[in-house]
Scaffold this active site. Structure first.
Site, PDB file in Angstrom:
ATOM      1  N   HIS A  83       2.833  -5.158  10.217  1.00 15.23           N
ATOM      2  CA  HIS A  83       2.430  -6.384  11.085  1.00 15.23           C
ATOM      3  C   HIS A  83       2.107  -7.527  10.239  1.00 15.23           C
ATOM      4  O   HIS A  83       1.450  -7.670   9.261  1.00 15.23           O
ATOM      5  CB  HIS A  83       1.252  -5.785  12.026  1.00 15.23           C
ATOM      6  CG  HIS A  83       1.011  -6.790  13.231  1.00 15.23           C
ATOM      7  ND1 HIS A  83       0.320  -7.977  13.041  1.00 15.23           N
ATOM      8  CD2 HIS A  83       1.717  -6.680  14.254  1.00 15.23           C
ATOM      9  CE1 HIS A  83       0.510  -8.477  14.347  1.00 15.23           C
ATOM     10  NE2 HIS A  83       1.258  -8.093  15.116  1.00 15.23           N
TER      11      HIS A  83
ATOM     12  N   ASP B 206       4.427  -1.029  18.715  1.00 14.61           N
ATOM     13  CA  ASP B 206       5.535  -0.858  19.329  1.00 14.61           C
ATOM     14  C   ASP B 206       6.307   0.372  19.134  1.00 14.61           C
ATOM     15  O   ASP B 206       7.098   0.754  19.662  1.00 14.61           O
ATOM     16  CB  ASP B 206       6.483  -2.302  19.129  1.00 14.61           C
ATOM     17  CG  ASP B 206       6.029  -3.415  19.958  1.00 14.61           C
ATOM     18  OD1 ASP B 206       5.671  -3.060  20.820  1.00 14.61           O
ATOM     19  OD2 ASP B 206       6.163  -4.444  19.205  1.00 14.61           O
TER      20      ASP B 206
HETATM   21  N1  CMC Z   1       9.690  -1.242   6.421  1.00 13.66           N
HETATM   22  C1  CMC Z   1       9.791  -1.158   5.066  1.00 13.66           C
HETATM   23  N2  CMC Z   1       9.083  -2.253   4.410  1.00 13.66           N
HETATM   24  C2  CMC Z   1       8.570  -3.242   4.986  1.00 13.66           C
HETATM   25  C3  CMC Z   1       8.422  -3.008   6.472  1.00 13.66           C
HETATM   26  C4  CMC Z   1       8.882  -2.147   7.204  1.00 13.66           C
HETATM   27  N3  CMC Z   1       8.664  -2.051   8.460  1.00 13.66           N
HETATM   28  N4  CMC Z   1       7.435  -4.061   6.821  1.00 13.66           N
HETATM   29  C5  CMC Z   1       7.273  -4.966   5.645  1.00 13.66           C
HETATM   30  N5  CMC Z   1       7.829  -4.323   4.879  1.00 13.66           N
HETATM   31  C6  CMC Z   1       7.668  -4.588   3.076  1.00 13.66           C
HETATM   32  C7  CMC Z   1       8.374  -5.881   2.708  1.00 13.66           C
HETATM   33  O1  CMC Z   1       9.788  -5.467   2.425  1.00 13.66           O
HETATM   34  C8  CMC Z   1       7.407  -6.565   1.977  1.00 13.66           C
HETATM   35  O2  CMC Z   1       7.670  -5.966   0.791  1.00 13.66           O
HETATM   36  P1  CMC Z   1       7.735  -6.826  -0.575  1.00 13.66           P
HETATM   37  O3  CMC Z   1       6.365  -7.253  -0.815  1.00 13.66           O
HETATM   38  O4  CMC Z   1       8.172  -5.858  -1.632  1.00 13.66           O
HETATM   39  O5  CMC Z   1       8.652  -7.917  -0.487  1.00 13.66           O
HETATM   40  C9  CMC Z   1       6.130  -6.436   2.491  1.00 13.66           C
HETATM   41  O6  CMC Z   1       6.146  -4.972   2.919  1.00 13.66           O
HETATM   42  C10 CMC Z   1       5.482  -7.299   3.116  1.00 13.66           C
HETATM   43  O7  CMC Z   1       6.254  -7.468   4.296  1.00 13.66           O
HETATM   44  P2  CMC Z   1       6.477  -9.030   4.746  1.00 13.66           P
HETATM   45  O8  CMC Z   1       8.077  -9.201   5.344  1.00 13.66           O
HETATM   46  O9  CMC Z   1       6.068 -10.070   3.884  1.00 13.66           O
HETATM   47  O10 CMC Z   1       5.486  -9.133   6.094  1.00 13.66           O
HETATM   48  P3  CMC Z   1       5.567  -9.885   7.061  1.00 13.66           P
HETATM   49  O11 CMC Z   1       4.078 -10.284   7.623  1.00 13.66           O
HETATM   50  O12 CMC Z   1       6.483 -11.059   7.052  1.00 13.66           O
HETATM   51  O13 CMC Z   1       6.365  -9.055   8.317  1.00 13.66           O
HETATM   52  C11 CMC Z   1       6.832  -7.679  10.170  1.00 13.66           C
HETATM   53  C12 CMC Z   1       5.692  -8.529   9.462  1.00 13.66           C
HETATM   54  C13 CMC Z   1       6.200  -7.207  11.669  1.00 13.66           C
HETATM   55  C14 CMC Z   1       8.046  -8.811  10.528  1.00 13.66           C
HETATM   56  C15 CMC Z   1       7.492  -6.492   9.446  1.00 13.66           C
HETATM   57  O14 CMC Z   1       6.627  -5.911   9.033  1.00 13.66           O
HETATM   58  C16 CMC Z   1       8.650  -6.000   9.886  1.00 13.66           C
HETATM   59  O15 CMC Z   1       9.726  -6.373  10.060  1.00 13.66           O
HETATM   60  N6  CMC Z   1       8.476  -4.659  10.758  1.00 13.66           N
HETATM   61  C17 CMC Z   1       9.328  -3.948  11.404  1.00 13.66           C
HETATM   62  C18 CMC Z   1       9.508  -4.717  12.621  1.00 13.66           C
HETATM   63  C19 CMC Z   1       8.583  -4.373  13.599  1.00 13.66           C
HETATM   64  O16 CMC Z   1       7.873  -3.266  13.821  1.00 13.66           O
HETATM   65  N7  CMC Z   1       8.011  -5.492  14.431  1.00 13.66           N
HETATM   66  C20 CMC Z   1       6.929  -5.371  15.251  1.00 13.66           C
HETATM   67  C21 CMC Z   1       5.673  -6.174  15.049  1.00 13.66           C
HETATM   68  S1  CMC Z   1       4.312  -5.729  16.113  1.00 13.66           S
HETATM   69  C22 CMC Z   1       4.773  -6.646  17.627  1.00 13.66           C
HETATM   70  C23 CMC Z   1       4.548  -7.742  17.687  1.00 13.66           C
HETATM   71  O17 CMC Z   1       3.303  -8.271  17.689  1.00 13.66           O
HETATM   72  O18 CMC Z   1       5.430  -8.741  18.097  1.00 13.66           O
END
Ligand code: CMC
Length: 423
Positions: free
Chosen positions: A305, A363
């Site tokens: 998240h 989710d």
């Molecule tokens: N699986 C594998 N690696 C992950 C995941 C995941 N689900 N989420 C984050 N990471 C890794 C990412 O690759 C990054 O690695 P590094 O630091 O080596 O580059 C690190 O963790 C930080 O991730 P980020 O992309 O910088 O985090 P963010 O805040 O931009 O993204 C997110 C948050 C929710 C978009 C992401 O965690 C994700 O894509 N999760 C899967 C989709 C999901 O479940 N979304 C629902 C969110 S809850 C509902 C809502 O409130 O909308």
């Protein structure tokens, strides 16, 4: 407003910018006048930017805390129903007994759609995704309910907000029955808000739907937990569109479109798709490996998240509800649900997920609960959208009364060619 200031020194010039403090949460630097100094702030993804002041919802990502109008989500999920929460988000206080009676009957009384709206549905292909139908039908509401649509009139705003809260569930349920080729089921006056949604989705003229209290309660929880989440992508979209003076139906349709993305509201559907793809517990490690591989786009859906870095309080409530529902329906040993349990366990013990603080989000569990309730995957995000409508209308209404509100118009750091002449 605090009297503190931050000094920026650039090219031998000192610029002072004020610091703003809310009642909870981080301090903010007010950069709104930096452009006068020919400076912009740069923050892709708005990770460090507060786009507005808001008194509706507070999220503490480190503590894993979520408050609607000051009330912890755990208490709201335990003691309130969804209409209490919708009233609270919009008005700032929980309803009194009398207010609740009036609110329930107002919302219930408006849940029917204009009969001509049936024709809008019929313009879609039968196999259209419910979210595509919802974006279209909700947007088209402005063509049906244009009386009392003066956005600067508080009563008009309330009336359109009530219409949205009342009619979006009918639109969501009908986008499902339309998919199935079944007749539209009309909302009933003697059913609660939540029971009505289930009835509109699952009953048909030759088969009544029997409302099970555990299932209704689980569904109510899903709606409460998804009702608002401060300035997430879809709410920010609603605010940005609303800032142009667009009508409320256009604003909420834009929120639905934004919610559809798999990184936002589409994650519950994506979680189920992923589980169906993994299929077998023996393949979990292969998918975990892919999620950790920098050269692979695959992410473990339902994990991680942007704001919650230690726990998602909604996920904890949903996890309990999830187990209650699986027990009630005797589904614990169904392969898909066993797979979800094992995946959760393996990921939570994996060094990569521990180190990056990636926990199951709401989710992950809400997708499983909805699946157990018999809701098809394609409807998951539509359910999220109808719940989040309560938050969107509250934010839209708040924004319209905010004296700082102006059209949202971000700037950019231009990286293209400098001026040149056509030869
Ligand atoms: N699986 C594998 N690696 C992950 C995941 C995941 N689900 N989420 C984050 N990471 C890794 C990412 O690759 C990054 O690695 P590094 O630091 O080596 O580059 C690190 O963790 C930080 O991730 P980020 O992309 O910088 O985090 P963010 O805040 O931009 O993204 C997110 C948050 C929710 C978009 C992401 O965690 C994700 O894509 N999760 C899967 C989709 C999901 O479940 N979304 C629902 C969110 S809850 C509902 C809502 O409130 O909308």
């Amino acid at each position: 407003m605090s009297s503190k200031k931050i000094r920026i020194s650039l090219d031998n010039k000192n610029i002072e910018v004020p610091v703003i403090e809310g009642t909870l949460g981080y301090k903010a630097i007010d950069t709104s006048t930096l452009n006068k100094e020919h400076l912009f702030s740069y923050d892709p993804g708005f990770t460090s930017t507060a786009a507005c002041k808001s008194a509706i919802t507070f999220v503490d990502g480190e503590k894993g805390e979520l408050l609607y109008r000051g009330y912890p989500i755990e208490q709201l999920a335990e003691k309130c129903d969804f209409l209490d929460v919708a009233f609270l988000l919009f008005n700032g206080e929980l309803p009194t007994f009398k207010e609740k009676e009036l609110y329930s009957s107002t919302i219930n009384g408006q849940s029917l759609l204009h009969d001509q709206l049936n024709n809008v549905f019929r313009g879609f292909r039968r196999d259209a995704h419910p979210m595509a139908v919802m974006v279209g039908v909700v947007g088209s509401m402005a063509a049906f309910y244009f009386d009392n649509m003066n956005i600067n009139n508080k009563n008009h705003r309330k009336q359109s907000a009530n219409k949205l809260l009342a009619k979006v569930p009918t639109i969501a349920a009908w986008s499902h029955t339309y998919n199935l080729g079944l007749p539209f089921v009309y909302p009933k006056h003697d059913l609660s808000y939540v029971a009505n949604i289930l009835n509109m989705m699952f009953s048909s003229p030759n088969k009544p739907y029997h409302v099970n209290p555990i299932i209704t309660r689980a569904f109510e929880r899903i709606l409460i937990l998804h009702a608002d989440h401060e300035q997430n992508a879809s709410t920010s979209t609603v605010r940005l569109v609303g800032s142009t003076g667009a009508n409320p139906y256009a604003c909420i349709a834009s929120g639905i479109a934004s919610l559809w993305g798999p990184a936002h509201g589409g994650a519950n559907e994506a979680t189920l798709k992923m589980l169906n793809e993994i299929k077998n517990e023996s393949r979990i490690n292969e998918y975990i490996k892919r999620a950790k591989d920098k050269n692979d786009d695959f992410r473990l859906m339902g994990f991680g998240h942007r704001v919650y870095r230690n726990r998602d309080p909604r996920a904890e409530i949903m996890k309990v509800t999830c187990h209650e529902v699986l027990d009630e329906l005797g589904l614990n040993n169904e392969p898909l649900f066993k797979l979800a349990n094992t995946l959760e366990k393996i990921a939570l013990e994996d060094e990569y997920f521990i180190e990056k603080k990636l926990y199951p989000n709401v989710d992950f569990y809400s997708g499983i609960v909805m699946k157990a309730l018999g809701i098809p995957n394609s409807m998951f995000t539509a359910i999220f959208a109808l719940a989040r409508t309560a938050g969107w209308i509250a934010h839209w209404h708040e924004m319209m009364t905010d004296s700082d509100n102006k059209i949202g118009r971000p700037r950019q750091i231009y990286t293209g060619r400098t001026q040149r002449d056509i030869p």
